[in-house]
Scaffold this motif. Sequence first.
Motif, short mmCIF file in Angstrom:
data_model
loop_
_atom_site.label_atom_id
_atom_site.label_comp_id
_atom_site.label_asym_id
_atom_site.label_seq_id
_atom_site.Cartn_x
_atom_site.Cartn_y
_atom_site.Cartn_z
N SER A 6 -36.36 -2.76 3.88
CA SER A 6 -37.35 -1.69 3.81
C SER A 6 -38.00 -1.61 2.43
CB SER A 6 -36.71 -0.35 4.17
OG SER A 6 -35.54 -0.16 3.42
N VAL A 7 -37.64 -2.52 1.53
CA VAL A 7 -38.35 -2.62 0.25
C VAL A 7 -39.04 -3.99 0.20
CG1 VAL A 7 -36.95 -0.99 -1.06
CG2 VAL A 7 -36.24 -3.36 -0.93
N PRO A 8 -40.21 -4.07 -0.48
CA PRO A 8 -40.99 -5.31 -0.40
C PRO A 8 -40.49 -6.45 -1.26
CG PRO A 8 -42.35 -3.42 -1.12
CD PRO A 8 -40.93 -2.98 -1.14
N GLY A 9 -39.41 -6.26 -2.00
CA GLY A 9 -38.92 -7.34 -2.84
C GLY A 9 -37.95 -6.79 -3.86
N VAL A 10 -37.66 -7.61 -4.87
CA VAL A 10 -36.77 -7.20 -5.97
C VAL A 10 -37.63 -6.69 -7.12
CG1 VAL A 10 -34.99 -7.95 -7.58
CG2 VAL A 10 -35.09 -8.97 -5.29
N TYR A 11 -37.34 -5.48 -7.59
CA TYR A 11 -38.08 -4.86 -8.69
C TYR A 11 -37.19 -4.77 -9.93
CZ TYR A 11 -41.81 -3.41 -5.51
OH TYR A 11 -42.86 -3.40 -4.62
N ASP A 12 -37.84 -4.64 -11.07
CA ASP A 12 -37.06 -4.51 -12.31
C ASP A 12 -36.54 -3.08 -12.52
OD1 ASP A 12 -39.47 -3.34 -12.90
OD2 ASP A 12 -39.89 -4.56 -14.68
N ALA A 13 -36.98 -2.15 -11.64
CA ALA A 13 -36.48 -0.77 -11.66
C ALA A 13 -36.73 -0.22 -10.26
CB ALA A 13 -37.21 0.06 -12.71
N ASP A 14 -36.19 0.95 -9.98
CA ASP A 14 -36.39 1.53 -8.65
C ASP A 14 -37.86 1.98 -8.50
OD1 ASP A 14 -36.52 3.09 -6.40
OD2 ASP A 14 -34.59 4.06 -6.73
N ASP B 188 -39.33 3.77 -6.46
CA ASP B 188 -39.50 5.17 -6.07
C ASP B 188 -39.32 6.11 -7.27
OD1 ASP B 188 -40.17 4.77 -3.51
OD2 ASP B 188 -38.28 5.45 -2.63
N GLU B 189 -38.57 5.65 -8.26
CA GLU B 189 -38.26 6.49 -9.42
C GLU B 189 -39.19 6.19 -10.59
OE1 GLU B 189 -34.61 8.12 -9.85
OE2 GLU B 189 -35.21 8.41 -7.76
N ASP B 190 -39.62 4.93 -10.69
CA ASP B 190 -40.33 4.49 -11.89
C ASP B 190 -41.68 3.89 -11.48
OD1 ASP B 190 -41.28 3.27 -14.15
OD2 ASP B 190 -39.38 2.29 -14.67
N PRO B 191 -42.80 4.56 -11.83
CA PRO B 191 -44.12 4.06 -11.43
C PRO B 191 -44.46 2.72 -12.09
CG PRO B 191 -44.32 5.97 -12.89
CD PRO B 191 -42.87 5.82 -12.57
N ASP B 192 -43.76 2.36 -13.17
CA ASP B 192 -44.03 1.09 -13.84
C ASP B 192 -43.16 -0.05 -13.31
OD1 ASP B 192 -45.93 2.25 -15.49
OD2 ASP B 192 -44.39 2.90 -16.94
N SER C 80 -30.72 4.07 -2.63
CA SER C 80 -31.16 3.63 -1.32
C SER C 80 -32.18 2.49 -1.40
CB SER C 80 -31.78 4.80 -0.56
OG SER C 80 -32.88 5.28 -1.31
N ASN C 81 -32.68 2.20 -2.62
CA ASN C 81 -33.73 1.19 -2.72
C ASN C 81 -33.23 -0.18 -3.17
OD1 ASN C 81 -36.27 2.31 -1.89
ND2 ASN C 81 -35.89 3.81 -3.48
N ALA C 82 -31.92 -0.37 -3.15
CA ALA C 82 -31.40 -1.67 -3.52
C ALA C 82 -31.89 -2.71 -2.52
CB ALA C 82 -29.89 -1.64 -3.51
N PRO C 83 -32.47 -3.81 -3.01
CA PRO C 83 -32.93 -4.83 -2.08
C PRO C 83 -31.75 -5.52 -1.40
CG PRO C 83 -33.22 -5.56 -4.34
CD PRO C 83 -32.75 -4.15 -4.41
#
Length: 236
Positions: A141-149, A151-155, A180-183
């Motif tokens: 349900s997340v589009p990939g791996v991010y360097d931060a969450d 949902d929490e961090d706009p950057d 909940s946003n762990a890929p």
Amino acid sequence: MRAVVSIGGSVLVPELAPERVRAYAEAIESLDADGHAVGTVVGGGPTAREYIGTARALGANEVELDQLGIAVTRLNARLLVAALDERATPTPPEDYDAGLEAVRRGDVPVMGGVVAGQTTDAVATAFAEHVDADVLVFATSVPGVYDADPDEDPDATKYDEITAADLVALIADTGIDAGSNAPVDLLAAKLVQRSGVRAVVLDGSDPGAVARAVRTGEHNGTDIVSGDESDDPVEW
Ligand code: UTP
């Protein structure tokens, strides 16, 4: 190509409705028809969370909660079995050997959870290792791996590619697997690193995108690479 596709429960069954399950079955059947060997692992999604939350309030211990979660993953797996043609295993294989035997027969195993203390991310990764898969796709349900969450961090920035070692460090350092946003969870990341399998994390809302990722390696998510080019799938 030999592929394992991990389909998050919140992706396959965000609510009980046939359309998404049918679309996933069609995507898997199209890969199967093209000669790809596909194993699938289905997650528990919101139904598992509801059961676990209710049982926790009733005083169930963590192993009991995991066992409830596993039961729901297998229920969801049966929905996908219902939608697939006769190539699917009639019941979800309950261990990796049974899943491997199905792949060797040319069937499509549809697994759920297998043992307490983990999630289906780890099941899919261990299964990919056991069947010696060329690629492991996490349809999440997340589009990939991010360097931060995100949902929490706009950057927060999405990686196009990350090594498995860096993914393990990212998850361990930021603790993002607690949210909940762990890929993928930490155990799965470690198993990806151990196996060297090429993994892809992508938005699972479009089953066609999952099939394209298996066929061509093209997608809008994140490639998890071993860092050793000899591990790259040869068919792409
Ligand atoms: P999921 O794999 O669906 O958890 O397993 P998840 O990743 O939190 O949820 P989605 O599907 O991606 O939204 C549901 C629960 O089942 C138990 C765990 O309690 C897990 O949280 N489980 C699952 C196990 O204990 N062992 C397994 O092998 C698989």
